[in-house]
Design a protein around this motif. Structure first.
Motif, short mmCIF file in Angstrom:
data_model
loop_
_atom_site.label_atom_id
_atom_site.label_comp_id
_atom_site.label_asym_id
_atom_site.label_seq_id
_atom_site.Cartn_x
_atom_site.Cartn_y
_atom_site.Cartn_z
N SER A 19 0.81 -1.22 0.00
CA SER A 19 0.00 0.00 0.00
C SER A 19 0.84 1.27 0.00
O SER A 19 0.36 2.33 -0.32
CB SER A 19 -0.95 0.01 1.20
OG SER A 19 -0.21 0.13 2.40
N CYS A 20 2.11 1.17 0.36
CA CYS A 20 2.98 2.34 0.40
C CYS A 20 3.72 2.56 -0.92
O CYS A 20 4.59 3.40 -1.00
CB CYS A 20 4.01 2.20 1.52
SG CYS A 20 3.27 2.19 3.16
N TYR B 35 3.24 11.77 -11.50
CA TYR B 35 3.80 11.08 -10.33
C TYR B 35 3.98 12.09 -9.20
O TYR B 35 4.50 13.18 -9.42
CB TYR B 35 5.16 10.46 -10.71
CG TYR B 35 5.88 9.81 -9.55
CD1 TYR B 35 5.59 8.50 -9.19
CD2 TYR B 35 6.85 10.50 -8.84
CE1 TYR B 35 6.26 7.89 -8.15
CE2 TYR B 35 7.52 9.89 -7.79
CZ TYR B 35 7.22 8.59 -7.45
OH TYR B 35 7.87 7.99 -6.41
N ALA C 102 4.60 3.50 -4.92
CA ALA C 102 4.42 4.72 -5.71
C ALA C 102 3.20 4.58 -6.61
O ALA C 102 2.90 3.51 -7.12
CB ALA C 102 5.65 4.96 -6.55
N VAL C 103 2.50 5.68 -6.78
CA VAL C 103 1.32 5.69 -7.63
C VAL C 103 1.60 6.59 -8.84
O VAL C 103 1.93 7.76 -8.68
CB VAL C 103 0.08 6.21 -6.87
CG1 VAL C 103 -1.11 6.29 -7.79
CG2 VAL C 103 -0.21 5.32 -5.67
N VAL C 104 1.49 6.01 -10.00
CA VAL C 104 1.64 6.75 -11.25
C VAL C 104 0.29 6.74 -11.95
O VAL C 104 -0.32 5.69 -12.12
CB VAL C 104 2.71 6.11 -12.16
CG1 VAL C 104 2.80 6.84 -13.48
CG2 VAL C 104 4.06 6.08 -11.47
N GLN C 105 -0.17 7.91 -12.31
CA GLN C 105 -1.43 8.02 -13.05
C GLN C 105 -1.10 8.26 -14.51
O GLN C 105 -0.36 9.17 -14.84
CB GLN C 105 -2.25 9.19 -12.50
CG GLN C 105 -2.55 9.06 -11.03
CD GLN C 105 -2.96 10.39 -10.41
OE1 GLN C 105 -2.91 11.43 -11.05
NE2 GLN C 105 -3.33 10.34 -9.15
#
Length: 173
Positions: A15-16, A141, A18-21
């Motif tokens: 859950s921690c 990002y 990195a999130v890239v859209q």
């Protein structure tokens, strides 16, 4: 019991991440044209040295994806960064408390550790080089970089972030 502990820790670590859209224009034929160039008059929000670091990371990542940088290219690549400075989210908590006789008093203080960080929202855009420059792919990002990061730390940061951003480029059919 060990399995439950493992699953809790694994879930926390996942859950921690990195999130890239990413977003892209459907119907673009990515197999036909594999050439790109950077916008010449890009306002990235970075200093010249960091711009070179980001461009180098994009070049090396796209090269692995069989894209070629050329003067007369089909795609134009732009990147820009919005930065804010904040205190590190890492803190040490100190608490005081007293109780007894039905009366209780308490307090807690969070002391930031690690200094200030630069919050970066980095965007990479790919546009067609034709007149009008239609946007065909974009990645965003959100990350953190130490405010006093040295050149090696910055280069390592961009070499980690850029491949994450370009992971799904070009999009599969």
């Amino acid at each position: 019991m060990k399995l439950v502990c493992f699953l809790v820790v694994a879930t926390f670590l996942i859950s921690c991440g990195a999130v890239v859209q990413t977003d892209y224009e459907k119907g673009v034929n990515w197999t036909e044209n594999k050439t790109y160039q950077f916008y010449t008059e890009m306002k990235s929000g970075l200093n010249d040295l960091d711009e070179k670091r980001v461009a180098k990371a994009i070049d090396s990542t796209l090269k692995l994806k069989r894209f070629k940088r050329a003067d007369y290219s089909h795609y134009l690549v732009a990147f820009f960064v919005e930065e804010t400075i904040s205190n590190s989210r890492n803190t040490i908590g100190i608490g005081l408390g007293s109780g007894g006789g039905g009366i209780s008093v308490g307090g807690n203080v969070g002391i930031p550790i690690g200094g200030k960080v630069v919050n970066q929202r980095m965007t990479i855009e790919v546009r067609e080089s034709t007149e009008g420059g239609r946007l065909v792919w974009q990645a965003v990002y959100d990350g953190e970089l130490k405010e006093q990061a040295n050149p090696k730390q910055k280069e390592a940061y961009y070499n980690k972030v850029i491949p994450l951003m370009l992971k799904d480029f070009p999009p599969e059919k």
